[in-house]
Design a protein around this motif. Structure first.
Motif, short mmCIF file in Angstrom:
data_model
loop_
_atom_site.label_atom_id
_atom_site.label_comp_id
_atom_site.label_asym_id
_atom_site.label_seq_id
_atom_site.Cartn_x
_atom_site.Cartn_y
_atom_site.Cartn_z
N GLU A 306 0.83 -1.20 0.00
CA GLU A 306 0.00 0.00 0.00
C GLU A 306 0.87 1.26 0.00
OE1 GLU A 306 -4.00 -1.55 2.39
OE2 GLU A 306 -2.30 -0.73 3.50
N GLU A 416 -4.18 -8.53 -9.71
CA GLU A 416 -5.15 -7.81 -8.90
C GLU A 416 -5.29 -8.58 -7.58
OE1 GLU A 416 -9.80 -6.29 -9.20
OE2 GLU A 416 -9.13 -8.06 -10.29
N ARG A 418 -6.49 -9.09 -3.70
CA ARG A 418 -7.52 -8.68 -2.73
C ARG A 418 -7.27 -9.41 -1.41
NH1 ARG A 418 -11.67 -5.65 -4.87
NH2 ARG A 418 -11.72 -5.58 -7.16
N SER A 427 -11.14 -7.78 0.32
CA SER A 427 -11.15 -6.32 0.37
C SER A 427 -11.83 -5.75 -0.86
CB SER A 427 -9.70 -5.81 0.45
OG SER A 427 -9.64 -4.43 0.25
N ALA A 428 -12.60 -4.69 -0.66
CA ALA A 428 -13.27 -4.05 -1.79
C ALA A 428 -12.28 -3.30 -2.66
CB ALA A 428 -14.35 -3.09 -1.27
N THR A 429 -11.15 -2.90 -2.10
CA THR A 429 -10.13 -2.15 -2.84
C THR A 429 -8.94 -3.05 -3.11
OG1 THR A 429 -10.80 -0.12 -1.71
CG2 THR A 429 -8.66 -0.11 -2.84
N TRP A 432 -2.49 -3.59 -6.60
CA TRP A 432 -2.03 -3.96 -7.94
C TRP A 432 -0.52 -4.20 -7.91
CZ3 TRP A 432 -5.33 -5.13 -11.78
CH2 TRP A 432 -6.66 -4.70 -11.64
#
Length: 878
Positions: A306, A416, A418, A427-429, A432
Motif C-alpha cells: 500500500e 489484482e 484482494r 477487500s473491496a479495494t 495492484w
C-alpha cells in the motif's frame, strides 16, 4: 532425453528391467530374507506383482516397475503398511546388470519398514551405515541401513556362487569391498594418520557389531576378509578397491558438475528454534501461533505494498498465487498470495495418509512426518500440516488473500490482489502488482461436478463449458449469417461473466423467440457434434435443478468442498446423502459423522475404488461407522448411477432429497431419501479462477491462448504452462500443484486425449497401492520442489531444464508384456546420462525416511519463543 538415447530405447530398457526383475526377484528375496524366506509368487496381472510369503506364513504384496526418475536417483520405494503393499520403482536409466543389487537393497529396506511398523515403532531417523554419520551412542540400524545389508548379502552370495564365472564372482567381491567404504565398515584414512584412523576404526567396529545379526553366513565371512584398511588387504583386493575409489571420485566430480547447480535450498518447516521437530503435544497450540504469525507477516506485506502504491510506484514482483504443499517450490523472493485454503479449513483429523505412506515428505518438504504421529501407521495430524504450510508461507512476503491476473493498459501482466479481512471477505479495494517473469498458479483442486452432468465420450462437465460450447457454435452461425446468433452469443457471454442464474440462461435459450436459433445449433452438425450440443442443454438443466435445490434447502444441498472446508453445519440435517464414492466423498462423510453424532450417511455411487482400501482413513471409517459387528451402523453404501438432483416435499412441507436406484443383486428398485445432500462426484476441468479474467480479456481483444505440459529434463511432470498472446505481447503462466493435474478443457481439447495420458502417467508413477495419488499432499510437495529446481536451472541458462510438450513423453507409457519378453535378452544401449551409476558412489537411491538435519535456523523464531518481527522482502537466511 539427452544425447542419442531415445524414448523408444528407454521404453525398451524398461522392458528389459521388468523382465529381469520377474526372472530374478525370487532369488534376490531368498538371499535377503535368508531363513525367513518362504516363497515369492508372481501374480497373473499385466504389471509385475508378487506375493511374498515368509517362513511363518505371513504375506506381503510387492509391485515392481521401471519408470523415469530424476537424475541421481536409481530407485524409489513406497511402503503402505496399512494394506501391506510395497512398491519398488527402478529408474529406467539403470543398466540391467545392476538391477539385482538394487532390488536387494529395496527389499531389505521395505522388509525393515514392515517389521518396525508392525510393532508400532517410529523409524530410526539417522542411518548408522554411512561413512559420514556420527556414531555417538547409537547402535540401531535404520531401514536404509537394512537395505545396505541386503546389498551386502546379495553381493556375498554372488561372490561365492560356484555356478557363476570367475570374473562375475570377482566383480561382486570388488563391489562389496567398495560398499564397505561407503557404509563406514572400514577406515579409509591412512594408517600413518593415527588420530583420524583410530576414530574411523572404532566407528567401523561399532557398525560391524550392529550389523552382525543381519548378515548372511557368506556376507559375514566376506566382510571379515575385506573390512580392513587397504594396506592390509591382499594385492588383488587392494588393487580392486583402489580402482573403485578412483572411479568413484571421477564420477562424483562429473555428477556434481551436472546436477550441482540444480540444487535449491529448501526451507525446513516443522522444527523448533533448536532445529528439533516440534513435539506432538505442542502441535495444536503451535499451529494457532503460526497462524497468528502468518497474519502478522501478511499485514506487514500489505502495508508495504500500500505504501508503494500510495507513493505512485507500481510494485514489480515475482508472483505466486496459491499455496498448500506446492509451497515447497515457492522462492522466498516471490510475493505469495494465498488465502490459506484446503488444509487450514479442513475440520477432519488429518490427511488420509499415514506417516509411513508419506515418508517422502522428509525429502521433499524437509519435515519429519513421524514426529507428528504416535504410531507410524496413523494419519498425519492436521495441525502439523498447517504448521508446515505456514512456516513455508512466511519465508517471504505474503498476502493472505486472493488474486487474479489481468492485462494492464499497455498490455503488461498485472496481479489484482484482494486481501482477506478478519471476516474472511475480500477487500473491496484491490492492490495492484506488476508481474516479474512467469507467475505460478497453485490454487488447488478444481471445482466439483454438479449431479446429472453428461458423462462419456461427449461429456459436458459444467455450466461454464456448456455456455462456452454453445457460444462457439453461435459464432459459427453468426459467420454464416444466421439471424440473432451474434446477439445471443454476446448475451450469453455477459450472463456467464455476470453470474446470472442458470434458469435465466435456459429461459433465454428456450424462449419462443429463440426457437429457430436453438434448432440451428444442431442443424447440419455431424452426429457426434450434435450429441455434444444436446448434452450442453442437459448440463444446463442439471445445473438449474442444483441451483433450485440449494435455494429451496439452504445449507442442506452442498458441494463436497463446502464440507471439506467447514463451510457448513453438520447438524442442519440428520439423514445425509453423499453422492460419489471416491476419496473426497468418503472424507466428507467422515466429517459429517464426526461432527454430528446423531447423523446417518448414505454414500451413493459406483463401487468404491480399490485405492480407498489402501488408505488409512477408509478401512477405519468402515469399521467404526459401518454395519459390522462393532460398527455404529451410521454409514451405508449404495451402488447406483446418480442423475440430476431430485427433491420432494415431505408431510411438513420441508424440502428433502431422493435418489432412485436399482439394487445390484436383486435388481429391485429403491429410493434413498435424506434431508441433507452432498455432491462429491469428481472434478471439473476449467481454467483456475486466477486466470479466468485474463482469458476473457485476451479473447475479447482477439488474442489466443495455448497450452503445453511441462516436464523437467528427466521427464518428471512439473505442471502445465499457458501462453496468452495478445496485441503483440506473449505472457506465460505456469500452473502447479493439484490444479495442474486437471487440464482446462477449453485449452486442452478432450478429444486430443492428453488428460487421459496424464492420468495414466500419474497412476503409473503413483499406483493406488501406495495409498496416494498424483494430486495428493506428498506428491505435490515433490512435484513443486522439482519444478523449483528446473526453473532455477532454466534461469541459469539451461535450455533443457524446462521442456514444453504437447503430450506425455513416450517413456511414461507402460511397455506391452510381449515387448518385455522380446527385449529381455537384447543388449541395452548405455544411457549417456551422468549419474546413472550413482549406486556405486553411495549416492541417495531415492526418498529417505528422514529429513536432512537443518544446517541453519529458519528465518523466523517459532511463535511463542521470541516476539515475531517479520520484515517483507527479507529472504530465508538473510
Amino acid at each position: 532425453m539427452d544425447g542419442a538415447v531415445t524414448d523408444t530405447q528407454m521404453q525398451a530398457q524398461q522392458s528389459r528391467l521388468i523382465a529381469t526383475a520377474e526372472r530374478e526377484l525370487s532369488a534376490v528375496a531368498s538371499v535377503v530374507l535368508g531363513e525367513r524366506f518362504g516363497s515369492f509368487d508372481r501374480l497373473e496381472t499385466e504389471d509385475l506383482r508378487f506375493v511374498l510369503v515368509d517362513a511363518q506364513g505371513s504375506s506381503a504384496n510387492f509391485l515392481v516397475d521401471a519408470i523415469p526418475m530424476e537424475t541421481g536417483v536409481i530407485a524409489g520405494t513406497a511402503a503402505n503398511t496399512t494394506s501391506d503393499h510395497y512398491i519398488v520403482q527402478i529408474s529406467d536409466r539403470l543398466p540391467t546388470e545392476q538391477l539385482t543389487r538394487v532390488l536387494a537393497h529395496e527389499i531389505g529396506e521395505l522388509i525393515a519398514v514392515r517389521d518396525r511398523s508392525s510393532q508400532g515403532l517410529a523409524p530410526v531417523r539417522e542411518s548408522l551405515l554411512d561413512q559420514g554419520a556420527e556414531i555417538g551412542d547409537r547402535r540401531e540400524l535404520s531401514s536404509q541401513d537394512r537395505g545396505v545389508i541386503g546389498e551386502l548379502n546379495w553381493l556375498a552370495d554372488r561372490a561365492s556362487a560356484p555356478e557363476l564365472p570367475e570374473q562375475q564372482r570377482a566383480e561382486s567381491r570388488a563391489e562389496l569391498s567398495a560398499l564397505l567404504d561407503q557404509c563406514g565398515m572400514r577406515p579409509t584414512s591412512a594408517i600413518t594418520e593415527p588420530d583420524t584412523y583410530n576414530a574411523e576404526f572404532r566407528a567401523a567396529q561399532i557398525r560391524l557389531l550392529a550389523s552382525a545379526e543381519f548378515l548372511s553366513y557368506d556376507a559375514e565371512n566376506l566382510v571379515n576378509d575385506l573390512a580392513h584398511p587397504i594396506e592390509h588387504l591382499s594385492p588383488a583386493d587392494a588393487t580392486a578397491l583402489q580402482a573403485s575409489r578412483d572411479a568413484a571420485l571421477r564420477a562424483q566430480r562429473q555428477v556434481e558438475a551436472f546436477i550441482g547447480r540444480r540444487d535449491v535450498t529448501m526451507p525446513l518447516p516443522g522444527y523448533d528454534q533448536n532445529g528439533l521437530p516440534l513435539p506432538r503435544d505442542q502441535l495444536e497450540p503451535a499451529a494457532a501461533q503460526w497462524a497468528q504469525y502468518r497474519a502478522q507477516v501478511g499485514d506487514r506485506t500489505v502495508r508495504a505494498l500500500e505504501g508503494q502504491l500510495a507513493a505512485g510506484r507500481l510494485p514489480l514482483r515475482q508472483v505466486v498465487i496459491g499455496g498448500g504443499a506446492s509451497l515447497t517450490g515457492r522462492s522466498p523472493d516471490a510475493l505469495l498470495i494465498d488465502g490459506a485454503g484446503r488444509w487450514h479449513l479442513d475440520p477432519g483429523d488429518g490427511i488420509v495418509q499415514s506417516a509411513d505412506q508419506d515418508r517422502d515428505l522428509a525429502q521433499w518438504m524437509g519435515v519429519d512426518p513421524y514426529a507428528a504421529v504416535e504410531d507410524p501407521r496413523h494419519r498425519i495430524s492436521i495441525h502439523a500440516v498447517r504448521i508446515w504450510e505456514d512456516q513455508l508461507a512466511t519465508q517471504g512476503d505474503l498476502v493472505n488473500g486472493h488474486a487474479r491476473l489481468r492485462l494492464g493498459r499497455n498490455g503488461e501482466l498485472l496481479a489484482e490482489v484482494r486481501p482477506l479481512g478478519d471476516d474472511g471477505k475480500e477487500s473491496a479495494t484491490p492492490l495492484w502488482v506488476a508481474c516479474d517473469g512467469t507467475p505460478s498458479i497453485a490454487t488447488g483442486l478444481t471445482p466439483e461436478v454438479v449431479p446429472g452432468m453428461p458423462r462419456g465420450d461427449f461429456a459436458v462437465e459444467s455450466r461454464g463449458e456448456a455456455v462456452r460450447l454453445i457460444g462457439d457454435r453461435l459464432r459459427e452461425l453468426e459467420g454464416q449469417g444466421t439471424a440473432g446468433a451474434g446477439a445471443m452469443r454476446a448475451w450469453l457471454t455477459q450472463a456467464e461473466r455476470g453470474g446470472a442464474d442458470t434458469r435465466t440462461v435456459l429461459d433465454a435459450l428456450n424462449s419462443p423467440a429463440s426457437s429457430a436459433l436453438k434448432d440451428a445449433l444442431t442443424a447440419g452438425l455431424e452426429p457426434d457434434a450434435a450429441t455434444r450440443m444436446g448434452n450442453c442443454f442437459t448440463a444446463l438443466d442439471s445445473t438449474q435443478k442444483w441451483e433450485s435445490a440449494r435455494e429451496a434447502a439452504p445449507g442442506r444441498a452442498l458441494l463436497g468442498d463446502e464440507v471439506a472446508e467447514s463451510r457448513f453445519d453438520a447438524h442442519a440435517a440428520r439423514e445425509w446423502i453423499v453422492v460419489g464414492s471416491g476419496g473426497t466423498a468418503v472424507a466428507n462423510a467422515e466429517i459429517i459423522l464426526i461432527q454430528n453424532r446423531e447423523a446417518h450417511v448414505t454414500i451413493i455411487g459406483s463401487k468404491p475404488p480399490p485405492a480407498l482400501q489402501h488408505q488409512v482413513q477408509f478401512p477405519a471409517m468402515q469399521e467404526k461407522y459401518g454395519h459390522g459387528e462393532n460398527g455404529e451402523q451410521r454409514l451405508s453404501f449404495v451402488e447406483a448411477r446418480v442423475g440430476a438432483i431430485e427433491t420432494y416435499q415431505d408431510d411438513q412441507g420441508v424440502t428433502r432429497f431422493q435418489v432412485p436406484y436399482v439394487d445390484q443383486d436383486t435388481k429391485e428398485r429403491h429410493v434413498a431419501r435424506g434431508d441433507g445432500y452432498v455432491t462429491s462426484l469428481g472434478r471439473t476441468n476449467p481454467l483456475p479462477p486466477a486466470l479466468q479474467d485474463l482469458a476473457h480479456e485476451v479473447r475479447d481483444r482477439g488474442g489466443e491462448i495455448s497450452g503445453d505440459l511441462l516436464f523437467d529434463r528427466d521427464d518428471q511432470y512439473i505442471g502445465y504452462g499457458l501462453t496468452f498472446a495478445v496485441d503483440g505481447h506473449e505472457h506465460r503462466v505456469d500452473v502447479d500443484g493439484a490444479a495442474s493435474w486437471q487440464l482446462p478443457r477449453e485449452i486442452f481439447a478432450p478429444e486430443a486425449g492428453v488428460q487421459g495420458e496424464l492420468n495414466r502417467m500419474g497412476v503409473r508413477g503413483l499406483p493406488s497401492e501406495t495409498g496416494n495419488a498424483a494430486p495428493g499432499f506428498s506428491p505435490i510437495a515433490r512435484q513443486s520442489a522439482l519444478r523449483a529446481r528446473a526453473v532455477a536451472a532454466a534461469a541459469a541458462g539451461d535450455e533443457n531444464a524446462v521442456r514444453r510438450n504437447s503430450t506425455v513423453p513416450e517413456r511414461w507409457r507402460r511397455p506391452e508384456p510381449s515387448q518385455a519378453k522380446e527385449t529381455a535378452t537384447t543388449p541395452a544401449p548405455t544411457p549417456s546420462i551422468p549419474g546413472s551409476h550413482l549406486w556405486q558412489l553411495g549416492m541417495p537411491k531415492g526418498p529417505t525416511t528422514r529429513p536432512t538435519a537443518p544446517t541453519r535456523q529458519p528465518q523466523q523464531q517459532p511463535p511463542g519463543q521470541e516476539p515475531p518481527t517479520p520484515t517483507p522482502t527479507v529472504g530465508m537466511g538473510d
